[in-house]
Design a protein around this motif. Structure first.
Motif, short mmCIF file in Angstrom:
data_model
loop_
_atom_site.label_atom_id
_atom_site.label_comp_id
_atom_site.label_asym_id
_atom_site.label_seq_id
_atom_site.Cartn_x
_atom_site.Cartn_y
_atom_site.Cartn_z
N LEU A 53 54.69 70.80 9.55
CA LEU A 53 54.47 69.82 8.48
C LEU A 53 55.50 68.71 8.47
CD1 LEU A 53 53.67 72.27 5.51
CD2 LEU A 53 52.05 70.90 6.83
N ALA A 107 55.64 66.56 3.43
CA ALA A 107 54.53 67.39 2.96
C ALA A 107 54.95 68.15 1.72
CB ALA A 107 54.08 68.36 4.05
N LYS A 121 47.29 68.79 -5.00
CA LYS A 121 46.18 68.18 -4.26
C LYS A 121 46.15 66.68 -4.48
CE LYS A 121 42.54 71.72 -3.99
NZ LYS A 121 41.18 72.06 -4.46
N GLN A 128 49.02 60.33 0.87
CA GLN A 128 48.55 60.58 2.24
C GLN A 128 49.44 61.57 2.97
OE1 GLN A 128 45.46 59.15 3.54
NE2 GLN A 128 45.44 59.09 1.30
N ARG A 129 49.77 62.65 2.25
CA ARG A 129 50.56 63.73 2.83
C ARG A 129 49.71 64.98 2.96
NH1 ARG A 129 55.17 62.67 -1.66
NH2 ARG A 129 56.45 61.15 -0.54
N ARG A 130 50.11 65.86 3.85
CA ARG A 130 49.49 67.17 3.91
C ARG A 130 50.14 68.08 2.87
NH1 ARG A 130 49.14 69.89 9.55
NH2 ARG A 130 51.30 69.22 9.77
N TYR A 131 49.43 69.12 2.52
CA TYR A 131 50.04 70.11 1.65
C TYR A 131 49.49 71.49 1.98
CZ TYR A 131 46.51 71.56 -1.81
OH TYR A 131 45.44 72.13 -2.45
N ARG A 162 41.70 66.08 -0.71
CA ARG A 162 41.61 66.85 0.52
C ARG A 162 41.97 68.30 0.23
NH1 ARG A 162 44.71 62.55 2.91
NH2 ARG A 162 43.36 61.09 4.03
N CYS A 165 45.93 72.06 4.02
CA CYS A 165 45.87 72.32 5.46
C CYS A 165 46.05 73.80 5.76
CB CYS A 165 46.91 71.49 6.19
SG CYS A 165 48.63 71.92 5.83
#
Length: 433
Positions: A53, A107, A121, A128-131, A162, A165
Motif C-alpha cells: 500500500l 493509504a 470508504k 484517490q487512495r486505496r484502503y 470503491r 482493496c
C-alpha cells in the motif's frame, strides 16, 4: 485468498474463476484480498505488508475498536499513523476529519465496523487512495460493497465509492464482538428474503433487470445461520464464520448484480425513514432496524401471496403538499422518486391485467424465493433480536408512518408500493407495534 479450499465459492469469486450461470460471464472481484481466519493475531503486519500500500499508512479506528484490535494492528505496522476518532458518525464532517488527520498518506487502514468502514470508504475515494479493512464485528453487509451511506445535512445518502482493496476477518475477534452487534448482522442477513421478493416482483411487473445469482451464493450459509442463530450470538466460531461469509457474499453480490437491489428494498426504506425522521434517534443499530422491518415486510408479502386472487391495483396517489410537510427540504427529491414509479389510471389497468393473467405463476415464484415468516420469527427469537418498534425504542406511530411512507424515499418498487396502490397498506400499518 480465503481459508477455504479450491472449490470454495469465495475463493472462486476472488480468483476470477467464478462464471455467472445467468450470463456466462466471468466475475471480476472489486476486492483483491480477503482473509477469514480462526485467528490472525501476530500476522497483521505481514498481511498489510503483502498489499504494498506504500510506506505512509494511517490506521483509522474509534476508542473501542482501537483497544479491540487497532492497537495490535498498529504494533505490526510501527510506522503507521493512528487516527482515533473520538465520536465518529457516518457523516461528511467525520469524513473531512479523517482526511485532515490522515494527512498525506498513501493509504488508509480501517479498523472497525459500519461507521468506520463507510467513513474510510468515502475519505479514501475522495483522495484517490486505496484502503484496507480489519473488521471488528459481524454486524453489517456493507464491508465489500462499492457504496457508502453518509449523512449529508442530516439526510442519508448512498454514495458510489470503491470497495476495499483487502478485507480481513479475524474470527477470534469477531466471535467476541458485543452480542448486540452479532444480532445486527443476523438482522441484515434476513433481508435477503424480503429484498429478493421485492426485486423479483419489480422484475415481473416492470421488466427491471434481475438475477438469482447473488441469492444462490447465500443458500448454504443462510440455512446454517438461521438454524443456529443462538450459536452465533453465543460466539460459536463455526456459526460466526458462516455469518461472516453471508455478509461478505452479500456485499460481493452487489457487484454481481451491478446494483444494491440484492441488499436493500422495502425493508431498508422503512429503516431509512426511521433514521431520517426519529428525533432524537433511539440509538438502534441499522441491523436491528432492518430485522424489525424484515419482520413487517415479510408478513405483508406473505399475506398478499396467500391470496388466491391478486390485489386490484389503482392509480398511485401522490399528495405533494403533505409530502412537503412531512419531508421538508427533502420533499422535492422524494416527490420525484415517487413519480418515477407511480402508476396512472391506464398503467393500473395494465398492471391489474398482468397480475390477473400471471398470478398463479408469479405467486408460486415469489413464494419459492421468500423465507416463511415463521422461520424468520424463529431465527429472530433465537438471536434475541427486537421484533417490534417499541423494542427498538421507536414510537409506535413513527414506525407505522415508516411502513406507510418509507416507500416515498426512493424509486425502488416493491411490495410496499403494490400494497399502497391496492389500498391496503395503511390498514396493514395500523396493526404494527
Amino acid at each position: 485468498m480465503t481459508d477455504g479450499g479450491a472449490d470454495d465459492v469465495l475463493d472462486a469469486l476472488l480468483r476470477g474463476r467464478f462464471v455467472d450461470p445467468a450470463t456466462g460471464t466471468r466475475f471480476a472481484s472489486p476486492v483483491g484480498t480477503l482473509r477469514i481466519a480462526d485467528d490472525l493475531d501476530g500476522a497483521y503486519g505481514d498481511l498489510v505488508g503483502g498489499l504494498r500500500l506504500g510506506r505512509r499508512l494511517a490506521i483509522v479506528a474509534d476508542p473501542i475498536t482501537w483497544e479491540v484490535l487497532g492497537r495490535r494492528v498498529a504494533a505490526g505496522i510501527p510506522d503507521a499513523h493512528a487516527v482515533i476518532l473520538r465520536q465518529p458518525r457516518a457523516d461528511t464532517e467525520t469524513v473531512e476529519e479523517v482526511r485532515r488527520a490522515a494527512g498525506r498518506v498513501d493509504a488508509l487502514i480501517a479498523v472497525g465496523a459500519g461507521t468506520i468502514n463507510d467513513v474510510c470508504k468515502v475519505a479514501a475515494f475522495r483522495d484517490q487512495r486505496r484502503y484496507a479493512l480489519f473488521a471488528t464485528a459481524p454486524s453489517m453487509n456493507g464491508y465489500l460493497t462499492s457504496v457508502a451511506t453518509i449523512m449529508l445535512r442530516g439526510v442519508p445518502h448512498a454514495m458510489a465509492v470503491r470497495a476495499p482493496c483487502a478485507a480481513f476477518f479475524d474470527l477470534a475477534v469477531l466471535a467476541r464482538a458485543p452480542q448486540r452487534m452479532i444480532r445486527a448482522g443476523i438482522g441484515q442477513c434476513l433481508a435477503r428474503s424480503t429484498a429478493q421478493v421485492d426485486w423479483l416482483l419489480a422484475h415481473h411487473l416492470w421488466g427491471h433487470a434481475y438475477t438469482d445469482t447473488p441469492f444462490e451464493l447465500l443458500a448454504e450459509d443462510e440455512d446454517l445461520v438461521l438454524e443456529h442463530a443462538d450459536g452465533a450470538v453465543a460466539g460459536d466460531r463455526s456459526i460466526v464464520a458462516a455469518l461472516v461469509r453471508l455478509l461478505v457474499l452479500a456485499g460481493l453480490g452487489t457487484a454481481l448484480a451491478g446494483s444494491t437491489h440484492p441488499l436493500a428494498m422495502g425493508e431498508s426504506l422503512i429503516s431509512d425513514y426511521i433514521d431520517l425522521m426519529a428525533s432524537p434517534h433511539p440509538g438502534s443499530l441499522h441491523g436491528e432496524q432492518i430485522g424489525v422491518a424484515v419482520w413487517t415486510v415479510a408478513r405483508l408479502q406473505a399475506s398478499i401471496l396467500a391470496r388466491d386472487e391478486p390485489p386490484a391495483i389503482g392509480a398511485t396517489w401522490i399528495d405533494e403538499e403533505t409530502m412537503r410537510q412531512r419531508f421538508g427540504p427533502l420533499a422535492q427529491e422524494c416527490i420525484k422518486a415517487l413519480k418515477r414509479k407511480a402508476i396512472d389510471g391506464r398503467g393500473a389497468e395494465q398492471i391489474s391485467s398482468k397480475l390477473a393473467m400471471d398470478w398463479p405463476r408469479l405467486r408460486a415464484r415469489l413464494r419459492a424465493a421468500m423465507l416463511p415468516p415463521t422461520r424468520i420469527e424463529r431465527a429472530m427469537q433465537a438471536a434475541g433480536l427486537p421484533m417490534t418498534a417499541e423494542a427498538l425504542g421507536v414510537p409506535r406511530e413513527l414506525y407505522r408512518d415508516a411502513v406507510r411512507h418509507g416507500r416515498e424515499l426512493r424509486d425502488r418498487y416493491g411490495i410496499l408500493d403494490l400494497a399502497a396502490d391496492a389500498g391496503i397498506l395503511h390498514a396493514f400499518a395500523e396493526q404494527e407495534r
